[in-house]
Every structure is written in C-alpha cells, then in structure tokens.
Design an enzyme around this catalytic site. Structure first.
Site, short mmCIF file in Angstrom:
data_model
loop_
_atom_site.label_atom_id
_atom_site.label_comp_id
_atom_site.label_asym_id
_atom_site.label_seq_id
_atom_site.Cartn_x
_atom_site.Cartn_y
_atom_site.Cartn_z
N ARG A 52 0.85 -1.20 0.00
CA ARG A 52 0.00 0.00 0.00
C ARG A 52 0.89 1.25 0.00
O ARG A 52 0.59 2.24 -0.64
CB ARG A 52 -0.94 0.02 1.22
N TYR A 104 -17.37 17.62 -13.56
CA TYR A 104 -17.68 16.18 -13.58
C TYR A 104 -18.67 15.84 -12.47
O TYR A 104 -18.48 16.25 -11.31
CB TYR A 104 -16.38 15.38 -13.42
N ASP A 176 -8.23 19.60 -13.14
CA ASP A 176 -8.59 18.26 -13.58
C ASP A 176 -8.30 18.23 -15.08
O ASP A 176 -9.01 18.84 -15.88
CB ASP A 176 -10.07 17.99 -13.28
N LYS A 201 -9.71 7.40 -18.46
CA LYS A 201 -10.14 7.95 -19.74
C LYS A 201 -8.99 7.91 -20.77
O LYS A 201 -8.59 6.86 -21.16
CB LYS A 201 -10.68 9.37 -19.50
C1 LIG Z 1 -14.30 10.18 -15.06
C2 LIG Z 1 -13.89 11.48 -14.51
C3 LIG Z 1 -13.54 11.61 -13.16
C4 LIG Z 1 -13.66 10.47 -12.17
O1 LIG Z 1 -12.79 9.44 -12.46
P1 LIG Z 1 -13.05 7.88 -12.15
O2 LIG Z 1 -11.84 7.22 -12.66
O3 LIG Z 1 -14.32 7.48 -12.84
O4 LIG Z 1 -13.21 7.76 -10.66
C5 LIG Z 1 -13.11 12.86 -12.73
N1 LIG Z 1 -13.02 13.91 -13.57
C6 LIG Z 1 -13.36 13.82 -14.86
C7 LIG Z 1 -13.24 15.02 -15.75
C8 LIG Z 1 -13.81 12.61 -15.39
O5 LIG Z 1 -14.15 12.52 -16.67
#
Ligand SMILES: *Cc1c(COP(=O)(O)O)cnc(C)c1O
Length: 388
Positions: A52, A104, A176, A201
């Site tokens: 961890r 998001y 982000d 993504k």
């Molecule tokens: C999908 C997404 C998240 C969250 O990520 P996960 O991997 O689904 O927990 C946060 N910010 C944006 C812009 C996203 O598209």
C-alpha cells in the site's frame, strides 16, 4: 531512462519511469503481484516494505505520468475519484473551495454529499469568468478547482489567468486535466499547483481499467498527498498500473487521431440542419476557442451538441447509433455517445444543470479513433431515424 527530462513527449510516453527488469532484463515493467517484501533484518530492505505504501509497478506508472505532465512528483490511485478525494483530504473543517459549475458529476457529488458533511464548503461559479472566481474567493478559500475543457459543456478556463488570480490571494489551484490529457495541455507549466486525472479515460485509452493520478511540483504538497495516499489507502492494483503503462505509451498517437476525428465530426454537426448547437473548442465560434488555441496543442476528442426536437428524440437518437456505443465514460479508442442529464450528470440537480447551460437535450460524444467518415455516417443515420 535517466535522461527523460530532456527527451520529447512521445519518447517520455514510451520510456519514462521504466527500465528493463534488473533481474531478468524483461523489457516490460513486471506486474509485481505482491503485498509485502522480505526484509534482511527489521527495517532493512530495498526501499519496499508494504505494497500500500510503495509498489514497483505503481512507482513506474507514477514516474511516467509525472514526466508526461512535466511534474516532479506523481501519485496514482484506484480511481479518479480516489485521487480527487485524497486532494480534498488535505483540507480541514471550515476550509472553502471554489470550483466551476460545469464539473464532472462525481466530483460535484463527492464535494457536496461527502466533504460538505465534514465541514468544508464549496462554491460553484462560471470559471471562464475571472470576476466570478475572484468574487467567490473568501478568507477561508484554500483551493480553486477547475476543469478545462469542462464536462460536458467543453468550456475553456484560462489556466494562466486563473492561477495568477488565485495565487495573489494565497489560493492553490487544482486542474482536472482528464479531458485534455498531458498530450494536449500541461497545467503545471501554466501555473497550476496540482494536476488531477481520471486515468480511466485518455491516459488508459482502452476502456479496460479504472484509475486516477495526481502530479505536482511542490514538495510540501507532495509529502502531504503521499502521506494521505498511504494513510487513506485508495491505491491501484499492479495489473491496473501495468495496463495504464501500456496505455500511456500510445497516448500522443491516439490524441492526434482523437483531435482529427473530433474536428471533422464537429464541423459536420455544425452544418447539420437538425442540430441546434455544437460545443467544441476547435470551432472558431466557440467562446473559448482563442484561449484553447494558446493553452492547448489540440482541441481534444470530446464534443457535445443539442439535437433539435424534444428530450424523447434525443434519447431515441443516442439509442440508434451503430458504431457509437451508448455508455458512460470517455477517452477510449472506441467512440461513445451519452446523455449527460440522465447519465454522467444525473447527480447534479436539474436547476443547477440548467444554470450551467446543461439542457435536457444535450448529447455528448467521445470521438474515438475509427474512420471519421464511418462516425459521421453513423450519426447521420441515427439523426434521420430518430426523427420519426
Ligand atoms: C471520469 C472522470 C472523473 C472520475 O474518475 P473515475 O476514474 O471514474 O473515478 C473525474 N473527472 C473527470 C473530468 C472525469 O471525466
């Protein structure tokens, strides 16, 4: 690679953080399926004590992503939400965060439904408007949290300006960078303090893994986050790290094709009589186009648009595509279509959604790397069939 700071982006994508396995010469970083490491004596070990806390496959990924973002320190997490939550865990009760209102859905949810209960407060503003950001900052504000391009409206925030404004007031900036990926935008170089990713993504790129990452140049912030990564424990597994390392190798190539295809699809949608509005930062009439041109090196693979007709027609249309799959998520090689109001952004109250321009009929595309003409034909047939 020891000299990866000097190497170009595509070279770093393939090599940063990775070297042949010292015991066998295996060119790929092994998936170390282990929870602990044998010690020669109490506390005497090779830098690895518990998985961890520190893990070799994860370390390779963390170094790789840090290098791509042009940052000194990287940390990986079990999901984008785990990464997001770990950043907010740095705050104390009473602290305040200013964020964009076009956010998001899961980030909005964890802010308002989880951390608000712990005594933190959140203000959501149109982050393309510097005056609105400035007005929202109070003495208690610790973070400015922005998403650009935003989800799902593809709004563009001027990162440099927002950082200058926040820093003047002693506020740190989190970007982000999920929608752009470091192939198109590097927020740290524009002044951001922390970059966060859903690596699920574009970084992963193949819709086969959930993950998150944080990158920063600030050692003090890194130390706090590293402590929390271990203390809270939302770490990714070794196979997930391996899959992400495989994904980032082709990130620069994939992003070129995503951008190329999305531009062709956006232009086609714009000219389509059945479409009322197209949101794509690559279109010259997009309100954030000029900023995007400066702070990004490509406009990305995400498009949203409003189909003429009612909500039912929009729902019919997204069920009728044959190449675009109806699904949540984005950033994979395959094209996806979705309806943010009922899918990704269902957790945002309708009044809040409408305030940020997220109308009931909004459709979002994650444009993949297939042949652009096939994608265009697919959208056309779905629009045509949805009319009846
Ligand atoms: C999908 C997404 C998240 C969250 O990520 P996960 O991997 O689904 O927990 C946060 N910010 C944006 C812009 C996203 O598209």
């Amino acid at each position: 690679m020891s000299s990866n700071k000097e190497a170009g982006f595509a070279t770093r994508a393939v090599h940063a953080g990775q070297r042949p396995d010292p015991t066998t010469g295996a060119i790929m970083t092994p998936v170390y399926l282990t929870s602990t490491y044998v010690q020669e004596g109490p506390g005497v070990h090779k830098g690895f004590d518990y998985a961890r806390t520190v893990h070799p496959t994860r370390l390779a990924l963390e170094a790789n992503i840090a290098s791509l973002e042009g940052g000194a320190h990287g940390l990986c997490f079990a999901s984008g939400m785990a990464a997001t939550s770990t950043i907010i865990e740095m705050l104390d009760a009473g602290d305040h965060v200013v964020s964009c209102n076009d956010l998001y859905g899961g980030t909005y949810r964890v802010f308002t439904k989880v951390f608000a209960r712990h005594g933190m407060s959140f203000t959501f503003v149109d982050a393309t408007d510097m005056k609105a950001i400035e007005k929202a900052i109070t003495k208690k504000t610790k973070l400015l949290w922005i998403e650009t391009p935003s989800n799902p409206m593809l709004r563009i925030t001027d990162i440099k300006k927002a950082c200058a404004l926040a820093h003047k007031k002693g506020v740190k900036v989190v970007v982000d960078n999920t929608f752009a990926s470091p192939a198109l935008q590097r927020p740290l170089a524009l002044g951001a303090d922390i970059v966060v990713h859903s690596t699920t993504k574009y970084m992963g790129g193949h819709s086969d893994v959930i993950g998150g990452a944080i990158v920063t140049n600030d050692k003090e912030t890194f130390d706090k986050l590293k402590f929390l990564q271990n203390a809270v424990g939302a770490v990714p597994g070794p196979l997930d790290c391996f899959l992400l390392l495989r994904g980032t190798k082709t990130l620069p190539l994939r992003m070129v094709k995503h951008c190329e295809n999305a531009m062709l699809v956006a232009k086609h949608l714009k000219a389509h009589k059945q479409i009322a509005k197209v949101h794509y930062p690559g279109l010259p009439e997009h309100p954030g186009h000029a900023i995007a041109k400066v702070q990004m090196c490509g406009f990305g693979g995400m498009i949203s648009f409003e189909l003429k007709g009612d909500l039912e027609r929009a729902k019919r249309m997204i069920s009728m595509t044959r190449i675009f799959s109806l699904a949540e998520s984005l950033g994979g090689v395959e094209s996806l279509i979705g309806h943010p109001p009922t899918m990704t952004h269902g957790s945002i109250p309708r009044e809040e959604r409408l305030k940020s321009g997220l109308v009931d009929g909004l459709i979002r595309l994650s444009v993949g790397i297939e042949d652009a003409q096939d994608l265009i034909d697919d959208i056309d047939q779905a629009i045509l069939r949805s009319a009846v």
